[in-house]
Design a protein around this motif. Sequence first.
Motif, PDB file in Angstrom:
ATOM      1  N   ILE A  75       0.835  -1.204   0.000  1.00 33.32           N
ATOM      2  CA  ILE A  75       0.000   0.000   0.000  1.00 33.32           C
ATOM      3  C   ILE A  75       0.877   1.265   0.000  1.00 33.32           C
ATOM      4  N   ASP A  76       0.454   2.253  -0.766  1.00 30.76           N
ATOM      5  CA  ASP A  76       1.125   3.567  -0.839  1.00 30.76           C
ATOM      6  C   ASP A  76       2.423   3.592  -1.643  1.00 30.76           C
ATOM      7  N   HIS A  77       2.784   2.511  -2.304  1.00 28.65           N
ATOM      8  CA  HIS A  77       4.024   2.553  -3.072  1.00 28.65           C
ATOM      9  C   HIS A  77       3.832   3.190  -4.451  1.00 28.65           C
ATOM     10  N   GLY A  78       2.563   3.474  -4.796  1.00 24.75           N
ATOM     11  CA  GLY A  78       2.329   4.279  -5.993  1.00 24.75           C
ATOM     12  C   GLY A  78       1.641   3.585  -7.153  1.00 24.75           C
ATOM     13  N   LYS A  79       0.914   2.502  -6.896  1.00 24.72           N
ATOM     14  CA  LYS A  79       0.207   1.801  -7.972  1.00 24.72           C
ATOM     15  C   LYS A  79      -0.771   2.702  -8.703  1.00 24.72           C
ATOM     16  N   SER A  80      -1.623   3.359  -7.924  1.00 24.33           N
ATOM     17  CA  SER A  80      -2.679   4.141  -8.565  1.00 24.33           C
ATOM     18  C   SER A  80      -2.090   5.334  -9.314  1.00 24.33           C
ATOM     19  N   THR A  81      -1.065   5.928  -8.754  1.00 22.95           N
ATOM     20  CA  THR A  81      -0.418   7.059  -9.424  1.00 22.95           C
ATOM     21  C   THR A  81       0.247   6.593 -10.716  1.00 22.95           C
ATOM     22  N   GLN A 135      -5.712  10.186  -9.582  1.00 19.92           N
ATOM     23  CA  GLN A 135      -6.201   8.870  -9.215  1.00 19.92           C
ATOM     24  C   GLN A 135      -7.551   8.594  -9.862  1.00 19.92           C
ATOM     25  N   ASN A 154       9.830   2.817  -7.992  1.00 18.66           N
ATOM     26  CA  ASN A 154       9.082   4.066  -8.136  1.00 18.66           C
ATOM     27  C   ASN A 154       9.596   5.114  -7.149  1.00 18.66           C
ATOM     28  N   LYS A 155       9.161   6.330  -7.339  1.00 12.04           N
ATOM     29  CA  LYS A 155       9.464   7.466  -6.456  1.00 12.04           C
ATOM     30  C   LYS A 155      10.953   7.814  -6.459  1.00 12.04           C
ATOM     31  N   ASP A 181      12.196  10.276  -7.657  1.00  8.52           N
ATOM     32  CA  ASP A 181      12.360  11.725  -7.470  1.00  8.52           C
ATOM     33  C   ASP A 181      12.629  12.095  -6.012  1.00  8.52           C
ATOM     34  N   LEU A 182      12.298  11.193  -5.093  1.00  8.42           N
ATOM     35  CA  LEU A 182      12.477  11.517  -3.677  1.00  8.42           C
ATOM     36  C   LEU A 182      13.955  11.545  -3.303  1.00  8.42           C
ATOM     37  N   SER A 203       9.415   7.724 -11.781  1.00  6.35           N
ATOM     38  CA  SER A 203       8.660   8.516 -10.825  1.00  6.35           C
ATOM     39  C   SER A 203       7.260   8.673 -11.390  1.00  6.35           C
ATOM     40  N   ALA A 204       6.325   8.002 -10.742  1.00  2.00           N
ATOM     41  CA  ALA A 204       4.942   8.105 -11.205  1.00  2.00           C
ATOM     42  C   ALA A 204       4.431   9.516 -10.984  1.00  2.00           C
ATOM     43  N   LYS A 205       5.086  10.223 -10.067  1.00  3.92           N
ATOM     44  CA  LYS A 205       4.649  11.589  -9.774  1.00  3.92           C
ATOM     45  C   LYS A 205       5.073  12.549 -10.881  1.00  3.92           C
TER      46      LYS A 205
HETATM   47  P1  GDP Z   1      -1.057   2.888  -3.973  1.00  2.00           P
HETATM   48  O1  GDP Z   1      -1.583   2.675  -2.587  1.00  2.00           O
HETATM   49  O2  GDP Z   1       0.042   1.920  -4.284  1.00  2.00           O
HETATM   50  O3  GDP Z   1      -2.109   2.937  -5.032  1.00  2.00           O
HETATM   51  O4  GDP Z   1      -0.315   4.324  -3.950  1.00  2.00           O
HETATM   52  P2  GDP Z   1      -0.785   5.711  -4.515  1.00  2.00           P
HETATM   53  O5  GDP Z   1      -0.660   5.760  -6.002  1.00  2.00           O
HETATM   54  O6  GDP Z   1      -2.098   6.050  -3.913  1.00  2.00           O
HETATM   55  O7  GDP Z   1       0.384   6.647  -3.955  1.00  2.00           O
HETATM   56  C1  GDP Z   1       0.618   6.809  -2.574  1.00  2.00           C
HETATM   57  C2  GDP Z   1       1.270   8.151  -2.319  1.00  2.00           C
HETATM   58  O8  GDP Z   1       2.567   8.225  -2.925  1.00  2.00           O
HETATM   59  C3  GDP Z   1       0.487   9.321  -2.912  1.00  2.00           C
HETATM   60  O9  GDP Z   1       0.551  10.383  -2.008  1.00  2.00           O
HETATM   61  C4  GDP Z   1       1.232   9.641  -4.198  1.00  2.00           C
HETATM   62  O10 GDP Z   1       1.102  10.989  -4.556  1.00  2.00           O
HETATM   63  C5  GDP Z   1       2.670   9.323  -3.800  1.00  2.00           C
HETATM   64  N1  GDP Z   1       3.493   8.928  -4.965  1.00  2.00           N
HETATM   65  C6  GDP Z   1       3.197   7.987  -5.889  1.00  2.00           C
HETATM   66  N2  GDP Z   1       4.195   7.903  -6.794  1.00  2.00           N
HETATM   67  C7  GDP Z   1       5.133   8.812  -6.442  1.00  2.00           C
HETATM   68  C8  GDP Z   1       6.410   9.203  -6.980  1.00  2.00           C
HETATM   69  O11 GDP Z   1       6.894   8.702  -7.987  1.00  2.00           O
HETATM   70  N3  GDP Z   1       7.093  10.166  -6.303  1.00  2.00           N
HETATM   71  C9  GDP Z   1       6.605  10.755  -5.175  1.00  2.00           C
HETATM   72  N4  GDP Z   1       7.349  11.679  -4.589  1.00  2.00           N
HETATM   73  N5  GDP Z   1       5.420  10.416  -4.657  1.00  2.00           N
HETATM   74  C10 GDP Z   1       4.684   9.472  -5.269  1.00  2.00           C
END
Ligand code: GDP
Length: 597
Positions: free
Chosen positions: A15-21, A41, A133-134, A136-137, A164-166
Amino acid sequence: PKLDHIRNFSIIAHIDHGKSTLSDRLIQYCGGLSDREMQQQVLDSMDLERERGITIKAQSVTLHYQADDGNTYQLNFIDTPGHVDFTYEVSRSLAACEGALLVVDAGQGVEAQTVANCYTALEMNLEVLPVLNKIDLPQADPDRVSEEIEDIIGIEAVGAVQCSAKTGLGIKDVLETIVKKIPPPEGEPEAPTQALIIDSWFDSYQGVVSLVRVKHGSIKAKDKIKVMSTGQTYEVDKVGVFSPKATNTGELKTGEVGFVIAGIKEIKGAPVGDTLTLAKNSADKPLPGFKRIKPQVYAGVFPVSSDDYEDFRDALAKLSLNDSSLFYEPENSGALGFGFRIGFLGMLHMEIIQERLEREYDLDLITTAPTVVYEVVKKNGEVVMVDNPSALPAVNDIDEIREPIVEAHILVPQEYLGNVITLCIEKRGTQVNMSYHGRQVAVVYELPMAEVVMDFFDRLKSTSRGYASLDYSFKRFQTSNMQRVDILINGERVDALAIISHIDFAQGRGRELAEKLKELIPRQMFDIAIQAAIGNHVIARTTVKQLRKNVLAKCYGGDVSRKKKLLQKQKEGKKRMKQVGNVEVPQEAFLAILKVG
Ligand code: GDP
Ligand code: MG
């Protein structure tokens, strides 16, 4: 498209690793939506998902990608939920795919559901592509995380795609990797049609909408289809794909994933896991469906107003079509009247179901404390499964009680290992295994499910500053010293407040429960005695003192608008009250056990 130019994959992750993004970025890159339609999303379409920022239901999307090799590929992908309660949703989605993108946060590294979901995909023989993913952090460390993936999960990850999905960085690499590494679907376009129902939901205008993966043959509008489990036939109204808007395509071919609407009005008309075939030239066998899943936690759910009972039953039937892990049967409670005993996969699932019932079906409901299922051996040799504390046989009739034990896999950075072990011991855990992987430690414990489903997860998070992650699954039943603790209000046993507890905790929990109830039950015109008892033995007693006249006077003095506000509040509060004898008991009181350590 030809089979060679189709790629079916799921996106899996903790959870929160960025699937939906990442899903959003893929849609954007492939032009599935205009910039104006593109909101954050897009796939988390339920209000509940947006508010909580989590994915509950898997969603499918069809996109077209023009690859560097000059070909245009049809990509069918499914964004899945990450929470342990929804693992079932994940495994169903995987059944429609040849590959999976394993998204790993390059700052956080591997977490418990990264491992669990990856193994589910591997067991189903899917090609798993790690995606870091991420990046950019500032704290992103893709090299370390690649090693961690290899070390903990054991799949190749050095050289994994980074993105970076962001910001959108690396999205093209992700798409190219999908096209190159995920195998195209196999299937026989000329064979009798077989389409696996991955998901179904009920639309009040169109009837049952089913999401299917066509394994062999094809389905066209106007075809006569047959639901293989029931033998019923229907004429297809519409077939199409989500791009991500529902788009009619007139046909779903071998290897494709999309929806079928065939005017099915019976709620159970096309259950998940079933196979669709054509009425003419039918397939002789259905596809292997899905394992039936057993609920882990049960709670009584009752309409606040008994007039809503029929609506509630109807809502449950519709919701269970969309959520095949939902299990329910009628329950009659002395305190709460007629309702249903509902089985859930975990506490989050329970919260989500209650909220969906209330929002999507406009019901006011009261939920009792959740409980796991006990295997009870009676003196006469009979074995009964007990999912309701008030249904526990009399103490004298019980030979033994067996409680469910889970195997819990925890990943935690070394510095918090001590805290995690202390917590597991406190929760009656037994260590099974422990291994070191760089800065992380993988610990395996056997724990009573009853302890895990309550506050274990929150405690684990707080004791590790959020770094520990957890995955668990049912292992076996084990004989245990359990007792029922009853709650009496003004001398009357309230069935909906009873709990089953381990003997070591029974006294303490009974006492705490009585204290909590005292805080939660509002003062009324008379004293309310609250007692906790084990058998006939009262172990705790508290009193909610009667409301004094001058308090009332104070409340009702003051200006008119304040008075109105108070009355409004009272009215809202009332909605969630249940009359137990002559005492008004609020919803929170029935869940008080969750607040007791
Ligand atoms: P899911 O639970 O796997 O579907 O995750 P989400 O797509 O909801 O992303 C969880 C959080 O991580 C959100 O606040 C996103 O904005 C953030 N996030 C997702 N991808 C990235 C990325 O590549 N870089 C950064 N900095 N944040 C990201
Ligand atoms: Mg999500």
